[in-house]
Design an enzyme around this catalytic site. Structure first.
Site, PDB file in Angstrom:
ATOM      1  N   LEU A  21      -6.781   7.925  -0.347  1.00 26.36           N
ATOM      2  CA  LEU A  21      -6.779   9.345  -0.312  1.00 26.36           C
ATOM      3  C   LEU A  21      -5.586   9.983  -0.524  1.00 26.36           C
ATOM      4  O   LEU A  21      -5.365  11.348  -0.833  1.00 26.36           O
ATOM      5  CB  LEU A  21      -7.469   9.737   0.885  1.00 26.36           C
ATOM      6  CG  LEU A  21      -8.977   9.310   1.052  1.00 26.36           C
ATOM      7  CD1 LEU A  21      -9.852  10.146   2.137  1.00 26.36           C
ATOM      8  CD2 LEU A  21      -9.878   9.776  -0.107  1.00 26.36           C
ATOM      9  N   ASN A  22      -4.418   9.167  -0.156  1.00 29.78           N
ATOM     10  CA  ASN A  22      -3.209   9.895  -0.276  1.00 29.78           C
ATOM     11  C   ASN A  22      -2.545  10.158  -1.977  1.00 29.78           C
ATOM     12  O   ASN A  22      -1.515  10.590  -1.739  1.00 29.78           O
ATOM     13  CB  ASN A  22      -2.138   9.149   0.407  1.00 29.78           C
ATOM     14  CG  ASN A  22      -1.715   7.778  -0.409  1.00 29.78           C
ATOM     15  OD1 ASN A  22      -2.341   7.140  -1.057  1.00 29.78           O
ATOM     16  ND2 ASN A  22      -0.296   7.360  -0.321  1.00 29.78           N
ATOM     17  N   GLY A  73      -9.905   1.763 -15.518  1.00 28.61           N
ATOM     18  CA  GLY A  73      -9.220   2.150 -14.198  1.00 28.61           C
ATOM     19  C   GLY A  73      -9.412   3.368 -13.733  1.00 28.61           C
ATOM     20  O   GLY A  73      -9.056   4.134 -14.607  1.00 28.61           O
ATOM     21  N   CYS A 121       2.310 -27.904   1.980  1.00 25.08           N
ATOM     22  CA  CYS A 121       3.193 -28.755   3.305  1.00 25.08           C
ATOM     23  C   CYS A 121       4.171 -27.578   3.822  1.00 25.08           C
ATOM     24  O   CYS A 121       4.335 -27.607   5.227  1.00 25.08           O
ATOM     25  CB  CYS A 121       3.662 -29.721   2.858  1.00 25.08           C
ATOM     26  SG  CYS A 121       5.071 -29.407   1.454  1.00 25.08           S
ATOM     27  N   ASP A 179      -4.980  -2.745 -12.163  1.00 24.50           N
ATOM     28  CA  ASP A 179      -4.375  -3.250 -10.939  1.00 24.50           C
ATOM     29  C   ASP A 179      -4.005  -4.587 -10.860  1.00 24.50           C
ATOM     30  O   ASP A 179      -3.862  -5.274  -9.872  1.00 24.50           O
ATOM     31  CB  ASP A 179      -4.940  -2.793  -9.739  1.00 24.50           C
ATOM     32  CG  ASP A 179      -6.427  -3.487  -9.613  1.00 24.50           C
ATOM     33  OD1 ASP A 179      -6.590  -4.194 -10.465  1.00 24.50           O
ATOM     34  OD2 ASP A 179      -6.977  -3.241  -8.611  1.00 24.50           O
ATOM     35  N   ASN A 180      -4.404  -5.528 -12.185  1.00 23.33           N
ATOM     36  CA  ASN A 180      -4.301  -6.867 -12.070  1.00 23.33           C
ATOM     37  C   ASN A 180      -3.914  -7.594 -13.563  1.00 23.33           C
ATOM     38  O   ASN A 180      -4.613  -7.085 -14.341  1.00 23.33           O
ATOM     39  CB  ASN A 180      -5.382  -7.559 -11.167  1.00 23.33           C
ATOM     40  CG  ASN A 180      -6.749  -7.497 -12.199  1.00 23.33           C
ATOM     41  OD1 ASN A 180      -6.940  -8.137 -12.891  1.00 23.33           O
ATOM     42  ND2 ASN A 180      -7.458  -6.359 -11.660  1.00 23.33           N
ATOM     43  N   VAL A 181      -3.382  -8.594 -13.502  1.00 20.40           N
ATOM     44  CA  VAL A 181      -2.931  -8.949 -14.776  1.00 20.40           C
ATOM     45  C   VAL A 181      -4.256  -9.607 -15.410  1.00 20.40           C
ATOM     46  O   VAL A 181      -4.452  -9.608 -16.570  1.00 20.40           O
ATOM     47  CB  VAL A 181      -1.900 -10.438 -14.562  1.00 20.40           C
ATOM     48  CG1 VAL A 181      -1.887 -11.238 -15.886  1.00 20.40           C
ATOM     49  CG2 VAL A 181      -0.486  -9.863 -14.061  1.00 20.40           C
TER      50      VAL A 181
END
Lengths: 615, 338
Positions: A52-53, A19, A168, A112-114
């Site tokens: 970018l932040n 990552g 539903c 960022d993911n399991v």
């Protein structure tokens, strides 16, 4: 500064970073400054403006380029004498096998993911390499250490999976903004612009077989001969917000305990005025650009924080639909919703708000709707910087062979017992873990009504994160994937996928035990099948229930009581589709923390750290 | 707190700041973009801080030479590409250019000259003044200048000594909104801080027993450096015996046993000399950045008034060191409706 002993191991160490996003950028910088000299970096993502932040190694001109490569180049500029190998690839790629992992002294996750975390966890277990795991959301963060046979593995704790909603609720009885947003993007948007063979027809459910909604007509969403985009948009509006709601209202049973929705038609919205006529928009120079075309801007709704009125929403709905039809002709039928597609996001926000107004649900601003639709994670630079420092400190302890000193550290928003950074002892491996302790799982399923495909997709790949599964029952191979399979086997497996479980060549019935293997992950687990006829559509929308610990002795939990999809205990790292991730510290976790956090009095008392547990 | 009209952000701001606006909101982002920060000195931990607040989108950052009283080893900085290290530009100018590049929406400048040469109202240009490692005397001086120039200039200081870190914060008076918790509605909290001079004047035997040892150890180091005319960080293990004498003297005068501060801890501080441990710089720079953003945005409860980190136990500890008269930092709180 590290001590000379530490520096010696740091300089010799070969580390793998998975990552190069929010945590990754900070981590690569901190590793380089600390003195690490041999770093491999894997990330499949490319750079986006919203990175970018906080992902400070990236600049505006890098948007669209490989995160791993740009991060490497940026760090080499201030540390040219070290080796950084960047892989612009998915960590699940078969190149990154157990042998690849074995070359590293430690693996550092900034994922960022399991799903990817589980994959890396299994490879680290198989390769016997220690793993430092991390996550952050907003001001909260967590860093922990997993070492095979010594500590819990990543999968010893159950993780909360992304929330799914019963169909539903989405189609008939929404009660929250998120229900309307899911309806707008997954049903309406997909039906209008996506692949119609794939998308669900369930725009409305009705028990009243004699009258069906206008939209149930297979041709309803097709443009009729001579119909202008504008009149088409109006017809769709009346169909989905007017007629559909009328039909739904006929299910009296549904509304006995719920507030009745109110149908909305174009003529009501514009009863006192005419529809705005806006022309020329499609000719603007950037009108075709996926990221800049905007119905809201044309309509003067430029503040994404503002919640539109019903009239605004109707205007945006009509205009966005018209623009999508005019400017994306080529893509209609294959469009996939993307939160960063401005026009698509405006359309979904407008549609969700109109539906919300029918059901008396609060409407959302474009900004909020985007957060919900894109499952966007709150992320700031400071937490990631802190997390990167904590990861490096744990990595140094592991390299020094001081596993006893390793900790799970929680980064908190407000001090708890005076602490903003709160360390806790690592836990021992859980005997109930189906990954590191290979305990058997239980799958409750209707074996006569469920196809193998559903089990493979929802359970094996979805819930167990098995990348390339091989499924067998005793000596019989039921399913397998891979590039080197014989053609006739591929045909056989594809046929198997479409069969009901109990009509497979080796029938899967109550009591059957399946072996699931993944050669790349060197992962094996066993699944015991329990036949069950009926499932609760609201609570068990998959029509299958996978449960953790299988009861073998009386004092253990009953089968089915520990659902993998629930937060069972301690802290869960939650799946999301952006760079950083979520930690939920629930009530149980807090109790657990209290038990595990080191006693305040154990701080250096006589020059030597004493480890005392609070009882 | 100044009322700030909620106006739409520019498209560029909205796109770049999207993820953090989801944490603190548009109004806080607006406030940040109007804030002016002065950073005096430069070190690894200050580099981390500058990066964090520039990325967050403050209005302007001014870098200034420190007082002639610092000893830091900038072995590496991620701000300056190696090929530029030998260039004829000043170090701070290099840093400023690099920071500007991180976020072109932030105005980053270098102020020449030292604080002494500036007109009296110079500090009025800033909302926050941050000072890195420097003599206690100098930090107290800047802190008191901030206080003299008005009630709204926040003072923060940070020092990373090897793996050990300390942050101090004096917000003078600060008002923030405390988020509603179970059964407790939103409330407006008004904090009244004490100065660094007041905080360290508190008698040790009146401080809570659980106050972290590092607080006392840092005071011993300051005292040693000041009375031996050393620059902060200009110490080595050769000084251990003298530092232990300083401990004895201080502990006696403060009515505490010498065991209050373990030898090992002073040993580690001396061993660090002027160096900073990069992972700890990342942690301190993150915490300090976060506090600064809380101060500027008026959102969230800021630190009261010290923070310490020691990787040995892994705890990041906040300490509230009151005035000598024991006035606590929280003065008032009022329920408000939002």
């Amino acid at each position: 500064m590290a001590t000379p002993e530490e520096l010696a191991v740091i300089e010799k160490a070969k580390v793998l970073m998975v990552g190069a996003g929010g945590i990754g950028c900070e981590l690569l910088k901190t590793l380089a400054l600390t003195g690490f000299k041999d770093i491999h970096l894997i990330d499949l993502d490319t750079i986006e403006v919203s990175n970018l932040n906080r992902q400070f190694l990236f600049r505006k001109q890098h948007v669209g380029q490989s995160k791993a490569k740009v991060a490497r180049d940026a760090v080499l500029k201030f540390k040219p004498d070290i080796k950084i190998e960047a892989h612009h690839a998915n960590v699940k790629n078969s190149d990154f096998d157990v042998e690849f992992f074995k070359q590293f002294n430690v693996v550092l996750n900034g994922l960022d993911n399991v799903d990817a975390r589980r994959h890396v966890n299994r490879l680290c277990l198989a390769a016997g390499v220690p793993l430092v795991e991390s996550g952050s959301t907003g001001y909260l963060g967590q860093v922990t250490v997993h070492v095979k046979d010594q500590t819990e593995c990543y999968e010893c704790q159950t993780k909360e999976l992304p929330k799914t909603y019963p169909v539903c609720t989405i189609t008939n009885t929404p009660s929250k903004p998120v229900h309307c947003i899911v309806w707008a993007k997954d049903l309406l948007f997909a039906r209008l612009f996506g692949d119609r063979n794939q998308s669900s027809d369930l725009i409305v459910h009705t028990n009243d077989r004699t009258s069906s909604a206008a939209t149930a007509d297979t041709d309803f969403f097709n443009i009729k001969d001579g119909e202008t985009p504008e009149s088409y948009a109006c017809r769709v509006f009346d169909g989905v917000f007017g007629d559909n709601i009328e039909v739904a209202l006929r299910n009296e049973e549904t509304w006995k305990s719920r507030k009745r929705p109110r149908p909305l038609y174009i003529c009501e919205v514009y009863s006192d005025a005419k529809k705005p006529r806006i022309d020329g928009s499609c000719n603007s120079p950037d009108g075709n650009d996926k990221h800049t075309a905007s119905a809201a801007r044309i309509l003067g709704l430029s503040n994404p924080q503002e919640v539109w009125t019903v009239r605004d929403s109707a205007n945006v709905f009509l205009k966005a639909l018209e623009l999508l039809l005019n400017t994306r002709q080529k893509d209609i039928g294959s469009l996939v919703f993307d939160k960063d597609d401005q026009l698509a996001m405006e359309f979904v926000t407008a549609a969700a708000n109109l539906r919300s107004s029918c059901f008396d649900i609060p409407m959302q601003s474009l900004f909020e709707a985007k957060g919900i639709a894109g499952n966007i994670v709150h992320a700031i630079a400071t937490t990631n910087a802190i997390i990167s420092g904590l990861i490096v400190l744990e990595a140094i302890k592991l390299l020094m062979g001081n596993l006893d000193d390793c900790r799970t550290t929680y980064c908190l928003e407000y001090p708890r017992r005076k602490m903003l950074l709160m360390p806790a002892e690592l836990s021992a491996p859980k005997s109930s873990c189906y990954v590191c302790s290979q305990s058997t799982l239980l799958l409750e399923v209707n074996t006569t009504m469920t196809r193998l495909r559903e089990v493979v997709e929802k359970i094996v790949r979805g819930q167990l994160s098995v990348n390339s599964p091989m499924i067998s029952q005793g000596p019989c191979l039921i399913y397998e994937t891979g590039d080197d399979l014989e053609e006739d086997m591929v045909t056989q497996y594809n046929q198997n996928l479409e069969k009901f479980l109990d009509s497979l060549p080796a029938p899967i019935v109550d009591g059957s035990i399946l072996s699931i293997e993944d050669f790349q992950q060197e992962f094996t687990c066993h699944l015991q099948i329990k036949h069950r006829e009926i499932f609760d559509e609201e609570k068990e929308p998959d029509n299958m229930v996978l449960s953790g610990k299988l009861s073998t002795t009386r004092d253990q939990a009953l089968p089915g009581s520990v659902q993998l999809t629930a937060v069972a205990d301690n802290v869960s790292i939650h799946a999301v589709d952006d760079d950083d991730e979520v930690i939920l510290i629930d009530e149980v976790a807090k109790q657990d923390l209290k038990r595990k956090v080191l006693d305040e009095e154990s701080v250096i008392v006589c020059g030597k750290r004493q480890r005392t547990e609070v009882s | 707190m100044e009322e700030v009209a909620v106006e739409a952000l520019t498209e560029q701001e909205a796109a770049v700041y999207d993820r953090q606006i989801r944490v603190w909101g548009v109004e806080a982002q607006r406030r940040l973009s109007r804030a002016h920060v002065l950073v005096i000195g430069m070190s690894n931990v200050l580099t981390e801080l500058c990066k964090n607040i520039v990325l967050a989108g403050i209005g302007s950052l001014t870098l200034m030479e420190d007082a002639p009283s610092v000893s830091t080893v900038m072995n590496t900085s991620f701000l300056i590409p190696v090929e530029q290290i030998e260039s004829d530009k000043s170090f701070l100018t290099e840093c400023a250019e690099s920071l500007k590049d991180f976020n072109p929406m932030v105005h980053v400048t270098v102020e020449k000259g030292s604080l002494e040469e500036k007109p009296d109202d110079f500090l009025n240009n800033f909302d926050v003044v941050v000072v890195g490692r420097s003599l206690l005397k100098y930090r107290m001086h800047v802190n008191s200048l901030c206080r003299k120039r008005g009630p709204k200039i926040a003072f923060l200081s940070v020092d990373c000594r090897g793996p050990l870190g300390e942050i101090f914060i004096d917000l003078q008076t600060h008002t923030y909104v405390l988020k509603a918790k179970e059964n407790v509605p939103h409330s407006l909290q008004n904090l009244v801080y004490c100065s660094l001079e007041e905080a360290i004047a508190a008698r040790w035997d009146r401080l809570p027993k659980k106050t972290t040892k590092l607080f006392y150890a840092m005071r011993i180091m300051e005292d040693f450096e000041q009375s031996n005319s050393r620059l902060p960080g200009q110490v080595t293990l050769d000084d251990l015996a003298s530092v232990l004498d300083t401990r004895k003297r201080l502990c006696e005068s403060q009515g505490m046993p010498e065991t209050l501060v373990p030898d090992k801890l002073l040993h580690r501080l001396l061993y660090a000399e002027a160096r900073e441990h990069p992972p700890v710089c990342a942690i301190l720079g993150g915490i300090l950045g976060q506090e600064l953003l809380k101060v500027l945005s008026g959102k969230g409860e800021p630190l009261k008034n010290f923070f310490f980190f020691d990787p040995m136990d892994g705890k990041g500890i906040t300490e509230e060191i009151p005035r000598p008269d024991d006035t606590p930092i929280i003065m008032q709180s009022a329920e408000i409706e939002i």
